[in-house]
Design a protein around this motif. Structure first.
Motif, short mmCIF file in Angstrom:
data_model
loop_
_atom_site.label_atom_id
_atom_site.label_comp_id
_atom_site.label_asym_id
_atom_site.label_seq_id
_atom_site.Cartn_x
_atom_site.Cartn_y
_atom_site.Cartn_z
N GLU A 48 -30.65 24.71 53.55
CA GLU A 48 -30.71 24.97 54.61
C GLU A 48 -29.26 24.82 55.47
O GLU A 48 -28.30 23.92 54.99
CB GLU A 48 -31.69 23.32 55.69
N PHE B 74 -27.54 24.29 57.99
CA PHE B 74 -26.49 23.27 58.56
C PHE B 74 -25.93 22.10 57.54
O PHE B 74 -25.16 21.96 57.14
CB PHE B 74 -26.91 22.80 59.86
N TYR B 75 -26.71 22.13 56.31
CA TYR B 75 -26.26 21.34 55.45
C TYR B 75 -25.62 21.82 54.78
O TYR B 75 -24.81 20.92 54.32
CB TYR B 75 -27.89 20.45 54.79
N ASP C 199 -24.42 13.32 59.97
CA ASP C 199 -25.54 14.37 60.81
C ASP C 199 -26.65 13.17 61.12
O ASP C 199 -26.04 12.15 62.71
CB ASP C 199 -25.89 14.89 60.09
N THR D 237 -30.47 12.65 65.69
CA THR D 237 -29.29 13.32 66.32
C THR D 237 -31.08 14.43 67.31
O THR D 237 -30.39 14.50 68.50
CB THR D 237 -29.17 14.76 65.64
N ARG E 289 -30.41 14.39 71.50
CA ARG E 289 -30.21 15.88 72.48
C ARG E 289 -31.49 16.24 73.05
O ARG E 289 -30.63 16.72 74.65
CB ARG E 289 -30.06 16.81 71.37
N ASN F 46 -33.19 22.06 67.65
CA ASN F 46 -32.49 22.38 66.22
C ASN F 46 -32.82 23.64 66.05
O ASN F 46 -33.18 25.05 66.33
CB ASN F 46 -32.71 21.19 64.59
N LEU F 47 -32.24 24.27 64.86
CA LEU F 47 -32.36 25.48 63.84
C LEU F 47 -33.98 26.34 63.64
O LEU F 47 -33.87 27.19 64.52
CB LEU F 47 -31.87 25.30 62.20
N ASP G 93 -27.62 24.54 67.66
CA ASP G 93 -27.71 25.54 65.57
C ASP G 93 -26.97 26.95 65.46
O ASP G 93 -27.17 27.69 66.62
CB ASP G 93 -28.13 24.86 64.80
N GLN H 273 -23.16 23.46 66.30
CA GLN H 273 -21.86 22.03 65.87
C GLN H 273 -21.46 22.55 65.00
O GLN H 273 -21.03 23.90 64.40
CB GLN H 273 -23.22 20.91 64.95
O1 T6T Z 1 -29.66 20.41 63.47
C1 T6T Z 1 -29.55 20.42 62.56
C2 T6T Z 1 -29.02 18.80 62.00
O2 T6T Z 1 -27.37 18.54 63.34
C3 T6T Z 1 -30.22 17.82 62.40
O3 T6T Z 1 -30.09 16.30 62.55
C4 T6T Z 1 -31.45 18.22 61.49
O4 T6T Z 1 -31.75 19.27 61.80
C5 T6T Z 1 -30.21 20.35 61.69
O5 T6T Z 1 -30.02 20.33 60.29
C6 T6T Z 1 -30.87 22.10 61.53
O6 T6T Z 1 -32.22 21.91 61.18
#
Ligand code: T6T
Length: 321
Positions: A45, A47-48, A122, A171, A175, A225-226, A251, A271
């Motif tokens: 993914e 972001f990770y 995160d 997270t 938001r 998020n994504l 994201d 981020q």
């Molecule tokens: O938005 C990020 C992350 O910060 C959140 O904790 C989980 O979703 C994401 O990994 C995006 O898919």
């Protein structure tokens, strides 16, 4: 021998035995103080992956070994056995994005009780006594920024919807809360509430379809998020509402960036995952070396629009390091 000399000899012997076992002083578990394990929320993914790239680079720079083990789903049941396996490998430190604010407390406590230095990256647990440090975006502020951005896009008027991922994710819950709080400062806008897509893009698309059927005057969407942003864009496309209903998402995956460029999404709150990873390693190394650790570290975010996205391309997430 005098008492002081005897004591010093005993201390030196114990230290030598521990060093011979590869252990740390004060730790009988024989942990490998040069080894750090990263457990993100989900494998493959962007972001990770970006977080992992930042963590790997910093670990290499500081002379530490970093291994990543990720669950295939963003889910506590999938992440728990990975934590248990990591503990058995006896790393000195664990960098983890807990997939649930309470359900991950027990496996993370086991890591802490085994002497492993636990650092949250995160996401975080509600229980702040388990991790030594938490590194993340200021997610509540990010939600407020999303509301301010959406308010400008809809001219301060109309009903808006929040599509959130999974309840219990620290997270995205922060938001959604930040967004809802900020909405109170925009009296012309009303909230249609928060709906959950279970971190599945297809579910976000269905939520948009159903909401438009019930509320054809929908003015805007905040996707936390994504997966929710990518799915909401699909839902708007299917309904022929692209651009008519304004979409602000969190994201900046390659797909989200492409949607921003095409005008499918009007703004992205990006981020800085690579810095979250690097700062997480810094905190882990400080803990391992007996130096001061910061309990909370906050990293940057930015609202990207089509007009300024290329000037801020360093915030685009990566699919590989
Ligand atoms: O938005 C990020 C992350 O910060 C959140 O904790 C989980 O979703 C994401 O990994 C995006 O898919």
């Amino acid at each position: 021998m005098r008492t002081g000399t005897v004591l010093a000899a005993v201390v030196m012997t114990v230290a030598a035995v521990l060093a011979g076992c590869g252990g740390q002083i004060g730790d009988s578990g024989g942990l490998d103080a040069k080894k750090i394990v990263l457990i993100p929320g989900k494998a493959d993914e962007p972001f990770y992956l970006s977080l992992q790239c930042g963590a790997q680079d910093r670990a290499k720079e500081l002379g530490y070994q970093l291994n990543t083990q990720a669950p295939t789903q963003f889910d506590a049941a999938a992440q728990t056995p990975i934590v248990t396996g990591a503990i058995a490998g006896k790393p000195g430190a664990l960098l983890i994005a807990p997939t649930h604010a309470t359900a991950m407390a027990s496996p993370m406590k086991q890591a802490r009780d085994a002497g492993i230095k636990v650092i949250e990256v995160d996401t975080a647990l509600d229980d702040t006594s388990i991790a030594l440090s938490s590194v993340s975006s200021d997610n509540r502020k990010g939600g407020q920024l999303a509301a301010q951005t959406l308010a400008k896009l809809v001219g301060g008027k109309g009903p808006v919807l929040v599509i959130n991922t999974k309840a219990g994710t620290s997270t995205t819950d922060a938001r959604a809360q930040g967004f809802t709080d900020e909405l109170k400062n925009h009296p012309g806008m009303s909230s249609l509430g928060v709906q959950y897509n279970n971190n599945e893009a297809a579910q976000a698309a269905s939520i948009v379809t159903a909401t438009l059927a019930a509320h054809p005057d929908l003015a805007g969407i905040f996707a936390t998020n994504l997966s929710s942003t990518e799915g909401a864009a699909t839902g708007l496309r299917n309904a022929g509402k692209l651009g008519a209903v304004k979409l602000v998402g969190f994201d900046a995956s390659p797909k989200q960036v492409e949607d921003l460029r095409a005008g499918t999404v009007q703004a992205l709150i990006a981020q800085d995952p690579a810095t979250i990873g690097a700062d997480g390693v810094d905190q882990a190394v400080a803990a391992l070396e007996g130096k001061p650790v910061e309990r909370t570290v906050k990293t940057d975010m930015i609202a990207l629009t089509q007009a300024d996205m290329d000037a801020n391309s360093k915030y685009f997430y990566k699919s590989r390091c």
